[in-house]
Motif scaffolding. Structure first.
Motif, mmCIF file in Angstrom:
data_model
loop_
_atom_site.group_PDB
_atom_site.id
_atom_site.type_symbol
_atom_site.label_atom_id
_atom_site.label_comp_id
_atom_site.label_asym_id
_atom_site.label_seq_id
_atom_site.Cartn_x
_atom_site.Cartn_y
_atom_site.Cartn_z
ATOM 1 N N UNK A 30 4.218 1.186 -17.488
ATOM 2 C CA UNK A 30 5.191 2.231 -17.140
ATOM 3 C C UNK A 30 5.416 2.363 -15.638
ATOM 4 N N UNK A 31 4.357 2.353 -14.859
ATOM 5 C CA UNK A 31 4.500 2.666 -13.439
ATOM 6 C C UNK A 31 4.972 1.483 -12.621
ATOM 7 N N UNK A 32 4.844 1.624 -11.305
ATOM 8 C CA UNK A 32 5.107 0.512 -10.403
ATOM 9 C C UNK A 32 3.880 0.317 -9.541
ATOM 10 N N UNK A 33 2.704 0.484 -10.166
ATOM 11 C CA UNK A 33 1.456 0.468 -9.418
ATOM 12 C C UNK A 33 1.017 -0.949 -9.089
ATOM 13 N N UNK A 34 0.596 -1.169 -7.836
ATOM 14 C CA UNK A 34 -0.074 -2.430 -7.537
ATOM 15 C C UNK A 34 -1.341 -2.557 -8.392
ATOM 16 N N UNK A 35 -1.771 -3.803 -8.608
ATOM 17 C CA UNK A 35 -3.051 -4.028 -9.279
ATOM 18 C C UNK A 35 -4.159 -3.410 -8.434
ATOM 19 N N UNK A 36 -5.133 -2.787 -9.098
ATOM 20 C CA UNK A 36 -6.242 -2.193 -8.344
ATOM 21 C C UNK A 36 -6.960 -3.247 -7.510
ATOM 22 N N UNK A 37 -7.080 -4.462 -8.065
ATOM 23 C CA UNK A 37 -7.793 -5.520 -7.336
ATOM 24 C C UNK A 37 -6.950 -6.095 -6.204
ATOM 25 N N UNK A 38 -5.667 -5.709 -6.122
ATOM 26 C CA UNK A 38 -4.814 -6.202 -5.038
ATOM 27 C C UNK A 38 -4.698 -5.204 -3.894
ATOM 28 N N UNK A 39 -5.291 -4.027 -4.048
ATOM 29 C CA UNK A 39 -5.170 -3.016 -3.001
ATOM 30 C C UNK A 39 -5.925 -3.455 -1.758
ATOM 31 N N UNK A 40 -5.327 -3.203 -0.611
ATOM 32 C CA UNK A 40 -6.000 -3.489 0.649
ATOM 33 C C UNK A 40 -6.924 -2.329 0.991
ATOM 34 N N UNK A 41 -8.183 -2.645 1.204
ATOM 35 C CA UNK A 41 -9.170 -1.625 1.567
ATOM 36 C C UNK A 41 -9.688 -1.954 2.968
ATOM 37 N N UNK A 42 -9.400 -1.080 3.949
ATOM 38 C CA UNK A 42 -9.828 -1.376 5.325
ATOM 39 C C UNK A 42 -11.349 -1.534 5.397
ATOM 40 N N UNK A 43 -11.787 -2.401 6.271
ATOM 41 C CA UNK A 43 -13.223 -2.612 6.444
ATOM 42 C C UNK A 43 -13.830 -1.406 7.149
ATOM 43 N N UNK A 44 -15.142 -1.193 6.972
ATOM 44 C CA UNK A 44 -15.807 -0.119 7.733
ATOM 45 C C UNK A 44 -15.571 -0.264 9.229
ATOM 46 N N UNK A 45 -15.549 -1.502 9.715
ATOM 47 C CA UNK A 45 -15.306 -1.706 11.155
ATOM 48 C C UNK A 45 -13.922 -1.197 11.543
ATOM 49 N N UNK A 46 -12.933 -1.476 10.689
ATOM 50 C CA UNK A 46 -11.571 -1.026 10.992
ATOM 51 C C UNK A 46 -11.507 0.503 11.019
ATOM 52 N N UNK A 47 -12.197 1.134 10.066
ATOM 53 C CA UNK A 47 -12.178 2.597 10.014
ATOM 54 C C UNK A 47 -12.812 3.186 11.272
#
Lengths: 385, 385
Positions: A30-47
């Motif tokens: 139904x939605x237009x959601x990206x795949x959960x495994x395709x989400x970009x998660x910033x590294x702890x260093x980036x945060x």
């Protein structure tokens, strides 16, 4: 007593269906959601390497991000300076700002049929009179019809690259033709381009906005589909005559966009992570698209027609027989299957019964299982009828 | 051709002055910026303990934050459930959403005179006919005048707690009286309360919204003044009849608020950091307020009147003689001093010449130096006249 526009604030079908689709046992197309495994998660260093982003920021957005966006948009063939870039809370906000800029009661707005339903809702909220131009999922828009309506419209809203919901991508010649029509008509072009990077069979043609010679334009893109929706970041680039108004409208809307997200995105654009991330995600989405195409052929070949989309997140499926797709949606939900009825994407009457099926969020196994379930429902309904 | 509302989209004075005040040599009393040393900066541990916030979120906001906000608002004496809480990109967004909900061409809106200028701008953008009620910085609103206008208005916009710009705080009896008038009049109350926690001489009286028995209401608060503006987070709480419309308007505006910021704020609310941070900041702001009061007495005692504000971020200074405060502002900028002319805060004519002077951003030394410079300019102008 509320403003009259609230009478035009329709219940959001997407919202209601997405809420129902939250249950983990539901297979959701139904939605237009990206795949959960395709989400970009910033590294702890980036945060931890964020600059000091805690004071008020600029309404236009962080300069470093505006520069990077301008470079990226220039590379697409749309010339612009960083001063023409406005950072948004996702591209939905661009729709709100452009509606405020252009639309009042009875403003004629050319829209595709079908069109992105949250844009239709926003335009109607501000009182637009939507003028729909049919988009054939294989052949695109009819040039004569487009020209006739473009000359009446004050604003032309197009999503020419892997359109939501039809998946259609305007070719090079068609883009040139549309640009020439808009130059003659003088209507402002609002080009919404969130799916450009999700291109599975080669790069998409350059934006229409870059082909204009006379007409004013707003072009927008999003980081929700390529990085992560939770960042809530998109951008628009505007003709210099429109930009000062849009900046003031942004300021009146929420002063400025979130600075944490802006610097996280600037980092990944600057160091090449964005492009690497998109390159890594494309095979996953391509495989899911191919899986849905195969599942449709396997289970629904005699019940529907569709074009396999070259990009974006959706199949636009035309049912061979007329159905009440709202009723089908409710029946499917009772069988733990979520899908989007096509009629929500039309201003006025649709020419047939459609379903929009998202292929990015469910796994390949669940895609096949869901399409089989859909076929079962359609066959059972046909027997019952 | 643009929408007619764009003709009403005035250049934002704040924006222009703040841009000029960016130069480090400028002593700025112009903005409403928290002190840089008072900004809340999340710890590296907090940044790394965020939940998985990268997918699309709920339009209403993250449930954990809505619960915490409801608790906090209940503790102020305004009963509400978490379901009545809508998380915003800062409280400016609440002004946009409530304007969309209530205001169309010629909608009568009661506003204070003076009033928060970005609210006046947003209301005018949507076509409001603003009905100003004078707020005396010492005596508040005239009850008869308030009742006469409230009965004509569809919406009543008040910032009763350390109002921007006047610093005025409605007392308990006055709040009860205003609530009773609104109950009789039936106008919706929009209570904007961003400064409540910045209270230097004891807690402020409970919100007006919690004293209503009949009238519908929206109450809003912000984390920009207590934590950090860069987080871009605020919230509104609404009467149950208004909430579903506001959620849809939020969805149409930008789908949902930034999830990183929401969880950072939820953390600091849940573990008590928010309250500790506010408690640590208050002495700094109190000292700066007292320093500005002393500097005004030292340098400007014969040229102006003012009430020392019990909270918030501003002195509202009435010049003894009529001046062109726009010209004064420009002259001050040439002397590296930024201040805000009072006329921007009035719908229509002001009754005298005012300046709004922010005391939170400049150091104590620079506060005295800036006020001395202002006095010098006023005296030089008086000699030249």
């Amino acid at each position: 007593m509320l403003a009259q526009r609230i009478d035009r604030l329709t219940s959001s079908l997407v919202r209601d269906i997405l809420a129902a689709a939250q249950r983990p046992e539901v297979i959701s197309f139904a939605g237009g959601l990206p795949a959960d495994e395709a989400l970009f998660r910033p590294s702890p260093a980036a945060m931890q390497s964020l600059p000091d982003v805690w004071q008020y920021g600029q309404s236009e957005g962080e300069w470093v991000l505006r520069e990077l966006v301008a470079l990226r948009v220039n590379a697409l063939g749309l010339a612009c300076t960083p001063q023409q870039v406005l950072i948004l809370n996702g591209s939905q906000q661009g729709i709100d700002l452009v509606a405020k800029l252009m639309i009042e009661r009875d403003t004629p707005v050319l829209v595709e049929a079908p069109a992105y339903l949250a844009a239709l809702q926003a335009f109607r909220l501000f009182g637009a009179q939507c003028l729909p131009v049919p988009v054939d999922p294989r052949a695109g828009v009819d040039p004569a019809r487009f020209e006739a309506l473009a000359s009446q419209a004050r604003l032309t809203y197009l999503t020419p690259t892997f359109q939501n919901p039809s998946g259609y991508c305007y070719g090079d010649a068609e883009r040139n033709q549309v640009a020439a029509v808009l130059d003659r008509a003088g209507a402002v072009l609002f080009e919404d381009d969130p799916y450009r990077d999700l291109s599975y069979d080669g790069p998409a043609p350059a934006p229409i906005a870059g082909r204009l010679r006379q007409a004013q334009w707003v072009y927008q893109g999003s980081f929700s589909k390529t990085l992560a929706p939770g960042l809530r970041l998109g951008y628009l680039v505007a003709h210099p005559a429109l930009m000062p108004h849009l900046v003031r409208l942004k300021q009146a809307a929420d002063l400025h966009s979130n600075r944490l997200s802006q610097h996280l995105v600037a980092q990944v654009m600057a160091d090449g992570t964005l492009d690497r991330h998109v390159a890594a995600v494309l095979p996953l989405y391509r495989a899911r698209r191919d899986a849905m195409d195969a599942a449709l052929r396997r289970h629904l070949g005699d019940l529907a027609q569709w074009a396999c989309p070259a990009g974006g997140l959706f199949f636009w499926v035309r049912l061979t027989e007329r159905r009440d797709t709202m009723a089908l949606m409710r029946e499917a939900l009772r069988h733990d299957l979520a899908l989007m009825p096509g009629e929500a994407f039309f201003q006025g009457e649709a020419d047939a019964s459609y379903l929009r099926l998202n292929f990015s969020h469910a796994s390949i196994e669940r895609i096949d299982e869901g399409i089989a379930r859909l076929a079962g429902l359609l066959r059972a309904q046909a027997l019952a009828a």
